[in-house]
Structures are given as structure tokens and as C-alpha cells.
Write a protein that holds these residues in place. Structure first.
Motif, PDB file in Angstrom:
ATOM      1  N   GLU A  84      -5.654  13.432 -22.257  1.00 54.61           N
ATOM      2  CA  GLU A  84      -4.655  12.649 -21.540  1.00 54.61           C
ATOM      3  C   GLU A  84      -5.182  11.309 -21.037  1.00 54.61           C
ATOM      4  O   GLU A  84      -4.430  10.326 -20.994  1.00 54.61           O
ATOM      5  CB  GLU A  84      -4.113  13.465 -20.353  1.00 54.61           C
ATOM      6  N   THR A  85      -6.430  11.241 -20.661  1.00 46.85           N
ATOM      7  CA  THR A  85      -6.955   9.997 -20.088  1.00 46.85           C
ATOM      8  C   THR A  85      -7.604   9.074 -21.107  1.00 46.85           C
ATOM      9  O   THR A  85      -7.675   7.855 -20.885  1.00 46.85           O
ATOM     10  CB  THR A  85      -7.990  10.303 -18.984  1.00 46.85           C
ATOM     11  N   VAL A  86      -8.070   9.620 -22.223  1.00 50.84           N
ATOM     12  CA  VAL A  86      -8.766   8.788 -23.218  1.00 50.84           C
ATOM     13  C   VAL A  86      -7.974   8.689 -24.518  1.00 50.84           C
ATOM     14  O   VAL A  86      -7.582   7.607 -24.955  1.00 50.84           O
ATOM     15  CB  VAL A  86     -10.192   9.334 -23.505  1.00 50.84           C
ATOM     16  N   VAL A  87      -7.722   9.840 -25.152  1.00 49.26           N
ATOM     17  CA  VAL A  87      -7.081   9.835 -26.473  1.00 49.26           C
ATOM     18  C   VAL A  87      -5.679   9.248 -26.407  1.00 49.26           C
ATOM     19  O   VAL A  87      -5.288   8.429 -27.247  1.00 49.26           O
ATOM     20  CB  VAL A  87      -7.044  11.268 -27.057  1.00 49.26           C
ATOM     21  N   ARG A  88      -4.907   9.643 -25.409  1.00 50.07           N
ATOM     22  CA  ARG A  88      -3.514   9.199 -25.300  1.00 50.07           C
ATOM     23  C   ARG A  88      -3.404   7.687 -25.171  1.00 50.07           C
ATOM     24  O   ARG A  88      -2.453   7.080 -25.675  1.00 50.07           O
ATOM     25  CB  ARG A  88      -2.861   9.871 -24.097  1.00 50.07           C
ATOM     26  N   GLU A  89      -4.374   7.057 -24.508  1.00 50.84           N
ATOM     27  CA  GLU A  89      -4.308   5.620 -24.237  1.00 50.84           C
ATOM     28  C   GLU A  89      -5.016   4.769 -25.287  1.00 50.84           C
ATOM     29  O   GLU A  89      -4.974   3.547 -25.218  1.00 50.84           O
ATOM     30  CB  GLU A  89      -4.941   5.331 -22.865  1.00 50.84           C
ATOM     31  N   ARG A  90      -5.655   5.401 -26.256  1.00 54.09           N
ATOM     32  CA  ARG A  90      -6.458   4.645 -27.222  1.00 54.09           C
ATOM     33  C   ARG A  90      -5.581   4.110 -28.353  1.00 54.09           C
ATOM     34  O   ARG A  90      -4.814   4.850 -28.971  1.00 54.09           O
ATOM     35  CB  ARG A  90      -7.569   5.546 -27.762  1.00 54.09           C
TER      36      ARG A  90
ATOM     37  N   SER B 151      -4.950  13.722 -39.345  1.00 56.48           N
ATOM     38  CA  SER B 151      -5.235  14.205 -37.992  1.00 56.48           C
ATOM     39  C   SER B 151      -4.886  15.678 -37.819  1.00 56.48           C
ATOM     40  O   SER B 151      -5.620  16.432 -37.180  1.00 56.48           O
ATOM     41  CB  SER B 151      -4.453  13.378 -36.966  1.00 56.48           C
ATOM     42  N   GLY B 152      -3.761  16.089 -38.371  1.00 53.45           N
ATOM     43  CA  GLY B 152      -3.343  17.475 -38.222  1.00 53.45           C
ATOM     44  C   GLY B 152      -4.289  18.465 -38.872  1.00 53.45           C
ATOM     45  O   GLY B 152      -4.336  19.637 -38.482  1.00 53.45           O
ATOM     46  N   ASP B 153      -5.053  18.001 -39.847  1.00 49.59           N
ATOM     47  CA  ASP B 153      -5.983  18.893 -40.540  1.00 49.59           C
ATOM     48  C   ASP B 153      -7.247  19.163 -39.736  1.00 49.59           C
ATOM     49  O   ASP B 153      -7.888  20.201 -39.914  1.00 49.59           O
ATOM     50  CB  ASP B 153      -6.365  18.304 -41.906  1.00 49.59           C
ATOM     51  N   VAL B 154      -7.629  18.229 -38.871  1.00 47.94           N
ATOM     52  CA  VAL B 154      -8.867  18.398 -38.105  1.00 47.94           C
ATOM     53  C   VAL B 154      -8.612  18.831 -36.661  1.00 47.94           C
ATOM     54  O   VAL B 154      -9.543  19.257 -35.967  1.00 47.94           O
ATOM     55  CB  VAL B 154      -9.715  17.111 -38.102  1.00 47.94           C
ATOM     56  N   ALA B 155      -7.374  18.735 -36.200  1.00 44.46           N
ATOM     57  CA  ALA B 155      -7.075  18.995 -34.783  1.00 44.46           C
ATOM     58  C   ALA B 155      -7.462  20.407 -34.362  1.00 44.46           C
ATOM     59  O   ALA B 155      -8.129  20.608 -33.338  1.00 44.46           O
ATOM     60  CB  ALA B 155      -5.599  18.740 -34.509  1.00 44.46           C
ATOM     61  N   ALA B 156      -7.056  21.404 -35.137  1.00 45.80           N
ATOM     62  CA  ALA B 156      -7.352  22.796 -34.759  1.00 45.80           C
ATOM     63  C   ALA B 156      -8.856  23.053 -34.748  1.00 45.80           C
ATOM     64  O   ALA B 156      -9.380  23.763 -33.886  1.00 45.80           O
ATOM     65  CB  ALA B 156      -6.649  23.760 -35.710  1.00 45.80           C
ATOM     66  N   GLY B 157      -9.565  22.474 -35.708  1.00 44.82           N
ATOM     67  CA  GLY B 157     -11.010  22.649 -35.764  1.00 44.82           C
ATOM     68  C   GLY B 157     -11.704  22.042 -34.556  1.00 44.82           C
ATOM     69  O   GLY B 157     -12.669  22.605 -34.024  1.00 44.82           O
TER      70      GLY B 157
ATOM     71  N   PHE C 195      -3.299  11.240 -33.753  1.00 45.35           N
ATOM     72  CA  PHE C 195      -4.326  12.220 -33.410  1.00 45.35           C
ATOM     73  C   PHE C 195      -3.952  12.942 -32.112  1.00 45.35           C
ATOM     74  O   PHE C 195      -4.110  14.165 -31.999  1.00 45.35           O
ATOM     75  CB  PHE C 195      -5.682  11.518 -33.254  1.00 45.35           C
ATOM     76  N   TYR C 196      -3.442  12.197 -31.154  1.00 44.73           N
ATOM     77  CA  TYR C 196      -3.004  12.790 -29.886  1.00 44.73           C
ATOM     78  C   TYR C 196      -1.908  13.819 -30.123  1.00 44.73           C
ATOM     79  O   TYR C 196      -1.964  14.948 -29.615  1.00 44.73           O
ATOM     80  CB  TYR C 196      -2.525  11.692 -28.939  1.00 44.73           C
ATOM     81  N   ARG C 197      -0.908  13.440 -30.927  1.00 41.41           N
ATOM     82  CA  ARG C 197       0.203  14.370 -31.191  1.00 41.41           C
ATOM     83  C   ARG C 197      -0.291  15.618 -31.928  1.00 41.41           C
ATOM     84  O   ARG C 197       0.132  16.733 -31.625  1.00 41.41           O
ATOM     85  CB  ARG C 197       1.277  13.659 -32.031  1.00 41.41           C
ATOM     86  N   ALA C 198      -1.189  15.425 -32.887  1.00 45.79           N
ATOM     87  CA  ALA C 198      -1.705  16.565 -33.657  1.00 45.79           C
ATOM     88  C   ALA C 198      -2.461  17.533 -32.750  1.00 45.79           C
ATOM     89  O   ALA C 198      -2.319  18.760 -32.897  1.00 45.79           O
ATOM     90  CB  ALA C 198      -2.622  16.066 -34.773  1.00 45.79           C
TER      91      ALA C 198
END
Length: 377
Positions: free
Chosen positions: A356-362, A329-335, A368-371
Motif C-alpha cells: 500500500e505504501t510503496v507498490v501502489r504509489e510507484r 504480473s499475474g504470473d509472478v504475484a502468487a509466487g 503489479f499492484y492489482r495482480a
């Protein structure tokens, strides 16, 4: 749908030094497939075509030949779209490939020219500064001043060379070209001739000549085609991938091809991340979550398949050079942030809300959220 608009990076081989070329032309990168298709092709071919229309479509869509040769798909999408495009080139009408950014217009154009004519290099790149000479002809001014107007002093455009040879010319981003320059194509496409008034001569197109143009849906209103010019084209609209599975397959295949040329680790190890990138892009692009339960705001960018491939490829390079070689996840987050946030003010609000409304709750997306938060969301 598109195998993508991102350039083919499969390395070539041979004594011509193509192994050192970063991006071989389609006719070089897939020379073995084109040769096998030509050998197996027993159907009628239009004059000066290297392959029959059936074989050209097979080259684009993929298949297995009677001798066992596997032809890889260059385009993934409705078969009828490819069949209409190929059939158009077998008539006297030019082909216009239309679509939003990232729908493989350039990619399909190049491969069509390679399969039909064995040469995809007769190319005019459209920009706001493209001059008339790029479509018609120019002059070698040293020759012109020394000896006056002559055929030796004339510098033919790619379109003129294609007309004389009976091959396929390409015009990229047609609607980026100024309207008065666009209209120089009208005589070429309607009369199949290119006048040279300075010499009192003309170049007439020989059988086999045709032209493929591409245009961006997002460029409407920039330099609209005149009705006279539009009538000379048969327009084929290239859509975005129909399903998430189709888009994941496209991204995986293209990233694997590019990764092998760059000696990066194989993409299958990062299939989960590829699926996440595709999911994010599709949800923000469509303005609704995959399950249809949550409406979303869409950012200003296109979030195309091509951009997804770029994000994953960059992530794979990060994993290879600064990680353990496994796409995380950390490798794609910035992109992803770079692709989504084009307008720093409006797009950042859209992304924060989605995060906050979708990724955090999935379920299963906490990493991925943290990254994404760490990447500066």
C-alpha cells in the motif's frame, strides 16, 4: 555473485542417456567447456587436478579462450572470492563456503569439484540425522556376519573414497550435522588419515585430496563448529548480489537455462517482471526502498536470489501453460506472496504495508499492484 543456488537444469547429451537426465552433474552439463579449458590450459596444475587454478577460476567466472570457445560464468561476483577459494583447495587446508541461503554455496561447491577433480558426486549431505558412518565408513552387514571384519565388508564413505583417489569431497550443510559427527573430520583434515580400528588399518589421503564444506549463516547456534574443526578450514563468505543490475542478470540467465530445459518460452520477454521481482526482494531484504527515501519492515524469510529465480521460473510456467507465453504480473504475484509471507501473521502485515505504501504509489506498477491484490494480499 551466485548464478544461483537453484539446481542446474541444462540438459545433457550423449550416448550415456544424459539427455534424459533432469539435472546432469556439472562435469556432464559443461563437459565441452571443461574439455576446451583443459586443451587450452598450459599453466602448472597441482597433482591430480584436471585444470590449473587459473583455468578453474576461468571456468567459474567465465571468459573467452584463444580458440574462441566461450566459457559461461557459473558465478557472478568478486573475482577475488573465487581466487581465494581455488587457492585454498591447492593447499592442505579445507574450504568452508559460508553465506545466507541462496548465495550459491552448493552451486559453487559442485562446480569447483567438477573443475578440480572431474567428479562432483563424492557428496555427504548434512542433516540432523547424518551418522558418523556417512563421513567415515560403514559395513556390509551380510559380509560382516558371514566373514567378520574385512576390507570387503567395509563400505567407504565419499570422504574415504576421495582420500584414496586424491580427489575432492563435498560436505553440504556442515552445521546441520551433530557436533560429535562433525568432529570425525578433525583427524581427516589435520592428519590426512582415516583410521579403521576394527582392521588395525588406516586410509591415508593421497595428493590431490581436499574437502569443500558449505554452511548456512542462518544456522548459527544450531551445531556450531568446534574451534578445533574451524581451524582446519579456510572460510570464504559468499555475499548476496551487490547491485540490482547484477541480480537481474543472474536471475535472467538462470531462468533462461532452466526454461530451455523445460521447453518454456524465453525469459527476455519477461525482463520487466524479473526486474520487479528483484526490486521487491531487494527492498524488503534491505529494509529500505531503492531510492533510500522510505524505511521498510523486513519479513522473516531470506528473499534470496535463488528464491527470485524460483518465483520467475514458476511464473514462466504459468504463462506457458495457462497464458499466452509472455510473463506478466499475474504470473509472478502468487509466487512473490509465497516467498514473502512465511509467518502468516507478522509477514502479512509487512507485505500489506509495503504493497500500500510503496507498490501502489510507484509509477508503472499499477498492474503489479492489482495482480498482488487479486492473488490474496
Amino acid at each position: 555473485m551466485p548464478e544461483n543456488t537453484t539446481e542446474e537444469a541444462a540438459g545433457g547429451t550423449g550416448t550415456d542417456g544424459s539427455a534424459q537426465v533432469l539435472r546432469p552433474h556439472a562435469e556432464d552439463a559443461f563437459a565441452d567447456e571443461l574439455k576446451a579449458l583443459a586443451a587450452a590450459d598450459d599453466r602448472p596444475r597441482p597433482e591430480r587436478w584436471r585444470l590449473s587454478p587459473w583455468a578453474v577460476a576461468t571456468y567459474l567466472l567465465g571468459g573467452t579462450l584463444p580458440d574462441g570457445t566461450v566459457v559461461t560464468p557459473k558465478y557472478v561476483g568478486p573475482r577475488r572470492i573465487v581466487e581465494v577459494a581455488v587457492t585454498t583447495l591447492a593447499t592442505d587446508r579445507a574450504l568452508l563456503l559460508l553465506g545466507v541461503p541462496g548465495t550459491a554455496k552448493t552451486w559453487v561447491s559442485e562446480h569447483l569439484a567438477a573443475a578440480v577433480s572431474g567428479d562432483s558426486t563424492l557428496l555427504v549431505q548434512g542433516t540432523a540425522g547424518t551418522p558418523e558412518e556417512a563421513i567415515r565408513y560403514g559395513w556390509n552387514y551380510a559380509q560382516l556376519l558371514a566373514h567378520g571384519p574385512s576390507r570387503d565388508a567395509l563400505v567407504p564413505s565419499p570422504v574415504m573414497r576421495a582420500m584414496a583417489r586424491g580427489t575432492t569431497a563435498r560436505v553440504e550443510e556442515l552445521t546441520r550435522i551433530p557436533a560429535d559427527v562433525q568432529d570425525t573430520l578433525i583427524t581427516v583434515l589435520s592428519e590426512k588419515t582415516l583410521p579403521i580400528p576394527e582392521l588395525g588399518q588406516e586410509v591415508q589421503a593421497v595428493r590431490g585430496f581436499n574437502l569443500i564444506a558449505t554452511a548456512n549463516d542462518r544456522d548459527r547456534g544450531v551445531n556450531e563448529l568446534s574451534s578445533a574443526l574451524r581451524r582446519r578450514f579456510n572460510t570464504v563468505v559468499l555475499p548476496l548480489p551487490a547491485t540490482p543490475e547484477e541480480e537481474v542478470a543472474i536471475v535472467s540467465r538462470r531462468v533462461d537455462q532452466i526454461g530451455r530445459s523445460l521447453e518454456l518460452p524465453p525469459a527476455p520477454e519477461g525482463t520487466d517482471e524479473i526486474r520487479r521481482v528483484v526490486t521487491v526482494f531487494r527492498e524488503l531484504r534491505d529494509g529500505v526502498t531503492t531510492d533510500g527515501r522510505t524505511k521498510l519492515k523486513s519479513p522473516s524469510g531470506t528473499l534470496s536470489t535463488a528464491e527470485a529465480i524460483s518465483v520467475v521460473t514458476s511464473g514462466l510456467a504459468l504463462a506457458a501453460h495457462f497464458g499466452d507465453g509472455v510473463l506478466r504480473s499475474g504470473d509472478v504475484a502468487a509466487g512473490i506472496l509465497g516467498a514473502v509471507i512465511r509467518d502468516p501473521a507478522a509477514d502479512r502485515v509487512v507485505w500489506q504495508e509495503y504493497l500500500e505504501t510503496v507498490v501502489r504509489e510507484r509509477d508503472g506498477w499499477k498492474d503489479f499492484y492489482r495482480a498482488c491484490r487479486e492473488a490474496g494480499a
